[in-house]
Design an enzyme around this catalytic site. Structure first.
Site, PDB file in Angstrom:
ATOM      1  N   LYS A  11       0.822  -1.203   0.000  1.00 31.26           N
ATOM      2  CA  LYS A  11       0.000   0.000   0.000  1.00 31.26           C
ATOM      3  C   LYS A  11       0.864   1.264   0.000  1.00 31.26           C
ATOM      4  CE  LYS A  11      -3.799  -2.308   2.418  1.00 31.26           C
ATOM      5  NZ  LYS A  11      -4.660  -2.255   3.614  1.00 31.26           N
ATOM      6  N   TYR A  51     -12.619  -2.651  -4.122  1.00 32.28           N
ATOM      7  CA  TYR A  51     -13.285  -2.578  -2.809  1.00 32.28           C
ATOM      8  C   TYR A  51     -14.807  -2.557  -2.920  1.00 32.28           C
ATOM      9  CZ  TYR A  51      -8.731  -1.638  -0.697  1.00 32.28           C
ATOM     10  OH  TYR A  51      -7.424  -1.729  -0.263  1.00 32.28           O
ATOM     11  N   PHE A  59     -15.792   3.135   6.623  1.00 32.47           N
ATOM     12  CA  PHE A  59     -14.356   3.218   6.315  1.00 32.47           C
ATOM     13  C   PHE A  59     -14.072   3.277   4.819  1.00 32.47           C
ATOM     14  CE2 PHE A  59     -15.328  -1.310   6.628  1.00 32.47           C
ATOM     15  CZ  PHE A  59     -14.774  -1.806   5.458  1.00 32.47           C
ATOM     16  N   ARG A  87      -1.227 -14.248   4.176  1.00 27.66           N
ATOM     17  CA  ARG A  87      -2.036 -13.563   5.200  1.00 27.66           C
ATOM     18  C   ARG A  87      -1.442 -13.788   6.592  1.00 27.66           C
ATOM     19  NH1 ARG A  87      -6.637 -11.218   3.619  1.00 27.66           N
ATOM     20  NH2 ARG A  87      -7.767 -11.623   5.555  1.00 27.66           N
ATOM     21  N   THR A  93      -4.872  -7.400  10.807  1.00 29.21           N
ATOM     22  CA  THR A  93      -5.143  -6.100  10.185  1.00 29.21           C
ATOM     23  C   THR A  93      -4.633  -4.931  11.019  1.00 29.21           C
ATOM     24  OG1 THR A  93      -7.094  -7.049   9.144  1.00 29.21           O
ATOM     25  CG2 THR A  93      -6.998  -4.669   9.244  1.00 29.21           C
ATOM     26  N   ARG A 104       3.183  -6.638   9.411  1.00 31.91           N
ATOM     27  CA  ARG A 104       2.508  -5.561  10.152  1.00 31.91           C
ATOM     28  C   ARG A 104       3.013  -5.458  11.585  1.00 31.91           C
ATOM     29  NH1 ARG A 104      -3.118  -7.542   7.613  1.00 31.91           N
ATOM     30  NH2 ARG A 104      -3.127  -6.259   5.712  1.00 31.91           N
ATOM     31  N   ASN A 118      -1.901  -0.150   7.020  1.00 30.99           N
ATOM     32  CA  ASN A 118      -1.275  -1.373   7.505  1.00 30.99           C
ATOM     33  C   ASN A 118      -0.400  -2.079   6.467  1.00 30.99           C
ATOM     34  OD1 ASN A 118      -3.267  -2.411   5.877  1.00 30.99           O
ATOM     35  ND2 ASN A 118      -4.400  -3.411   7.519  1.00 30.99           N
ATOM     36  N   HIS A 121      -1.915  -5.641   1.483  1.00 27.80           N
ATOM     37  CA  HIS A 121      -3.182  -6.340   1.275  1.00 27.80           C
ATOM     38  C   HIS A 121      -2.839  -7.693   0.681  1.00 27.80           C
ATOM     39  CE1 HIS A 121      -7.101  -7.466  -0.418  1.00 27.80           C
ATOM     40  NE2 HIS A 121      -6.413  -7.782  -1.509  1.00 27.80           N
ATOM     41  N   GLU A 132      -9.433 -10.187  -7.983  1.00 25.82           N
ATOM     42  CA  GLU A 132      -8.504  -9.090  -7.765  1.00 25.82           C
ATOM     43  C   GLU A 132      -7.377  -9.072  -8.798  1.00 25.82           C
ATOM     44  OE1 GLU A 132      -9.245  -8.885  -2.926  1.00 25.82           O
ATOM     45  OE2 GLU A 132      -7.356  -9.677  -3.679  1.00 25.82           O
TER      46      GLU A 132
END
Length: 138
Positions: A11, A51, A59, A87, A93, A104, A118, A121, A132
């Site tokens: 990100k 999204y 959010f 993940r 998250t 993270r 964070n 993704h 995606e």
């Protein structure tokens, strides 16, 4: 055993903080293959498609604004159980509670902003991954 593919996004906060190399190194150290990679400044339309399931949630708009705030790196990673594996590597998250040793947990923190910045993704299922990857690498 089938090889899975997962979309991974570094990100804008990860790119801005110059963590791209460290994050990619962690993905490769785990044994996953980087099949495709590009740096991109996402458009609103691309992010709305990505999204779409969050439209109308409180959010949503802060998240889209954050993702528009700078370049990001889109990656297609391949490997056995890469979706679950990445993940786990990413951590929870919320970077405040993410375990040490995760991306993270080691590199992220809460900045007190409207939306959690964070760093990464990762797709959450094979179906999400296929959708995606189609959006980001059409």
């Amino acid at each position: 055993m089938a090889i899975e593919r997962s979309l991974i996004l570094i990100k804008p906060d990860g790119v801005k903080r110059q963590l791209t190399g460290q994050i990619i190194s962690r993905i490769e150290a785990k044994g996953y293959v980087i099949a495709e990679l590009k740096q991109v400044s996402a458009s609103r339309e691309l992010l709305e498609a990505h999204y779409e399931e969050h439209v109308g949630k409180p959010f949503y708009e802060p998240l889209v604004e954050f993702m528009l705030s700078g370049p990001l790196v889109a990656i297609v990673a391949e490997g056995h159980n890469v979706i679950t594996g990445f993940r786990s590597l990413a951590g929870t998250t919320d970077p405040t509670t993410a375990a040490p040793g995760t991306i993270r947990g080691d590199l992220g923190r809460d900045w007190g902003l409207k939306v959690q910045q964070n760093l990464v993704h990762g797709s959450d299922s094979v179906e999400s991954s296929n959708r995606e990857i189609g959006i980001w690498f059409s």
